[in-house]
Design a protein around this motif. Structure first.
Motif, PDB file in Angstrom:
ATOM      1  N   PHE A   1      35.066  42.230  44.767  1.00  0.00           N
ATOM      2  CA  PHE A   1      36.046  41.178  45.012  1.00  0.00           C
ATOM      3  C   PHE A   1      37.348  41.818  45.505  1.00  0.00           C
ATOM      4  O   PHE A   1      37.730  42.890  45.047  1.00  0.00           O
ATOM      5  CB  PHE A   1      36.339  40.386  43.735  1.00  0.00           C
ATOM      6  N   LYS A   2      38.024  41.104  46.391  1.00  0.00           N
ATOM      7  CA  LYS A   2      39.365  41.490  46.846  1.00  0.00           C
ATOM      8  C   LYS A   2      40.296  40.311  46.601  1.00  0.00           C
ATOM      9  O   LYS A   2      40.052  39.215  47.102  1.00  0.00           O
ATOM     10  CB  LYS A   2      39.367  41.862  48.330  1.00  0.00           C
ATOM     11  N   ARG A   3      41.336  40.579  45.864  1.00  0.00           N
ATOM     12  CA  ARG A   3      42.293  39.532  45.530  1.00  0.00           C
ATOM     13  C   ARG A   3      43.714  40.053  45.698  1.00  0.00           C
ATOM     14  O   ARG A   3      43.969  41.268  45.703  1.00  0.00           O
ATOM     15  CB  ARG A   3      42.096  39.056  44.090  1.00  0.00           C
TER      16      ARG A   3
ATOM     17  N   VAL B   1      41.370  35.256  39.153  1.00  0.00           N
ATOM     18  CA  VAL B   1      40.020  35.591  39.602  1.00  0.00           C
ATOM     19  C   VAL B   1      39.045  35.370  38.449  1.00  0.00           C
ATOM     20  O   VAL B   1      39.399  35.516  37.274  1.00  0.00           O
ATOM     21  CB  VAL B   1      39.942  37.060  40.093  1.00  0.00           C
TER      22      VAL B   1
ATOM     23  N   GLU C   1      47.478  36.357  41.759  1.00  0.00           N
ATOM     24  CA  GLU C   1      46.456  35.320  41.833  1.00  0.00           C
ATOM     25  C   GLU C   1      45.549  35.404  40.604  1.00  0.00           C
ATOM     26  O   GLU C   1      45.654  36.312  39.775  1.00  0.00           O
ATOM     27  CB  GLU C   1      45.626  35.481  43.108  1.00  0.00           C
TER      28      GLU C   1
END
Length: 370
Positions: A25-27, A33, A31
């Motif tokens: 995952f890229k966040r 997740v 934010e």
């Protein structure tokens, strides 16, 4: 954003299934997740269910994030993530996904989800990348004067690399426009733009846009070119005002000092006693040649006393006139009035000698004031 998903299950002895899945995952920081972890061990009736999430930091170091064991959830195992991690609502039924809110850079890494029940295991490997936004900072270097050169600087200190920069000019309607013809972009450092030989046409709003994997951010600068003569006039006016205020302060200061000096002199003048006053001079009058020797002797003695008394009175009179305020109110009452000398009787001896007898006051025979 999921880049890839890989899962496989291998049969093992004692009817145990080992399942592994790896996800990435890229966040963006700040934010939220949700890292997925699904299992089928909750359907088994025998045995207790254990769930554990670990954060893999290095080959030998791992940190516990959250666990479920003995019918209780432990979510305060990691001080950096305390209060920001939790299970989904139905983790006992088969969804043991991990929810993380307000992502930070320290949350990046590889997460391992392990589920165990009745001798069977399931686990998932998830890689989480946290990207920092590229919020840039803009500033000016140079003078905002006609004919001068000005540098526009833009840089993001905390954004995740690589970051690209782009300068543009905004119109009054906030539409992007090209830079003026006299501008030069630094190829080795795109965050720097040179505005050469400033003119009034260089005035405007300039915006820098910084872009990376987390998105794009911007900052703006207002450029207002000033005329050189206007600067000189403003500087002259400021200097004139300062000079006028200084002169006014000096005049007020001198006036106050002069008044203080005058008041001091008026207070000290009555206390000064003039000691250089001289008594009036008295001239003795020669006695008449027709007077006898005895009358001359008495007249001389009387003249000497009268002269002394007159000098003393003159000295007191001058002293009183010099210092009128120092004279006590009772001075006039204590002063003795001098009695006029009585007329002397004619000397019998003088008549026998043939000189006429003349009665002359003692003060008249004593002296004559010139």
């Amino acid at each position: 954003l999921t880049l890839y998903f890989l899962s496989f299950c291998l049969p093992a002895c004692c009817s145990a299934w080992l399942c592994e899945a790896q996800i990435e995952f890229k966040r963006v920081a700040e934010e939220n997740v949700t890292l997925p972890c699904h299992h089928h061990l909750g359907l088994l009736e025998q045995g207790s269910l254990d769930i554990e999430w670990l954060l893999h930091i290095s080959e030998t170091v791992q940190k516990a994030v959250i666990t479920y064991s003995g019918g209780r959830v432990y979510d305060d195992l990691n001080q950096e993530q305390k209060g920001r991690v939790s299970f989904t609502s139905n983790f006992l039924a088969g969804d043991a996904s991990l929810h993380i809110i307000s992502l930070q850079s320290s949350d990046a890494g590889t997460y391992i989800c392990k589920v165990k029940k009745a001798g069977q295991y399931e686990w998932v490997h998830i890689t989480l990348n946290v990207r920092k936004p590229s919020k840039p900072k803009c500033w000016l270097e140079g003078e905002l004067l006609e004919g001068k050169d000005l540098f526009l600087q833009c840089r993001s200190a905390s954004g995740t690399e690589p970051i690209s920069y782009r300068w543009q000019r905004l119109s009054e309607e906030r539409r992007a426009e090209h830079l003026p013809p006299n501008s030069r972009v630094n190829i080795s450092n795109p965050g720097q733009v040179l505005l050469k030989n400033l003119t009034q046409l260089s005035t405007g709003l300039y915006q820098c846009v910084a872009t990376n994997e987390a998105g794009q951010e911007s900052c703006a600068l207002q450029v207002t070119v000033q005329r050189a003569q206007n600067i000189g006039m403003i500087a002259g006016a400021v200097c004139g005002v300062l000079l006028g205020l200084s002169l006014l302060f000096l005049v007020v200061r001198l006036t106050i000092r002069r008044k203080e000096k005058k008041r001091y002199e008026e207070e000290e003048a009555p206390n000064e006693i003039r000691e250089d006053a001289e008594a009036p001079k008295a001239h003795l009058v020669k006695p008449s040649s027709s007077s006898s020797g005895s009358r001359s002797s008495r007249s001389g003695s009387s003249s000497t006393r009268s002269t002394a008394n007159s000098a003393s009175r003159s000295q007191r009179t001058l002293s009183t006139e010099a210092t009128p305020h120092l004279t006590p109110p009772q001075y006039g009452q204590r002063q003795e009035h001098r009695r006029e000398p009585e007329p002397r009787k004619a000397d019998p001896s003088a008549g026998r000698m043939g000189a006429p007898a003349v009665m002359v006051p003692a003060q008249s025979r004593a002296f004559q004031t010139v």
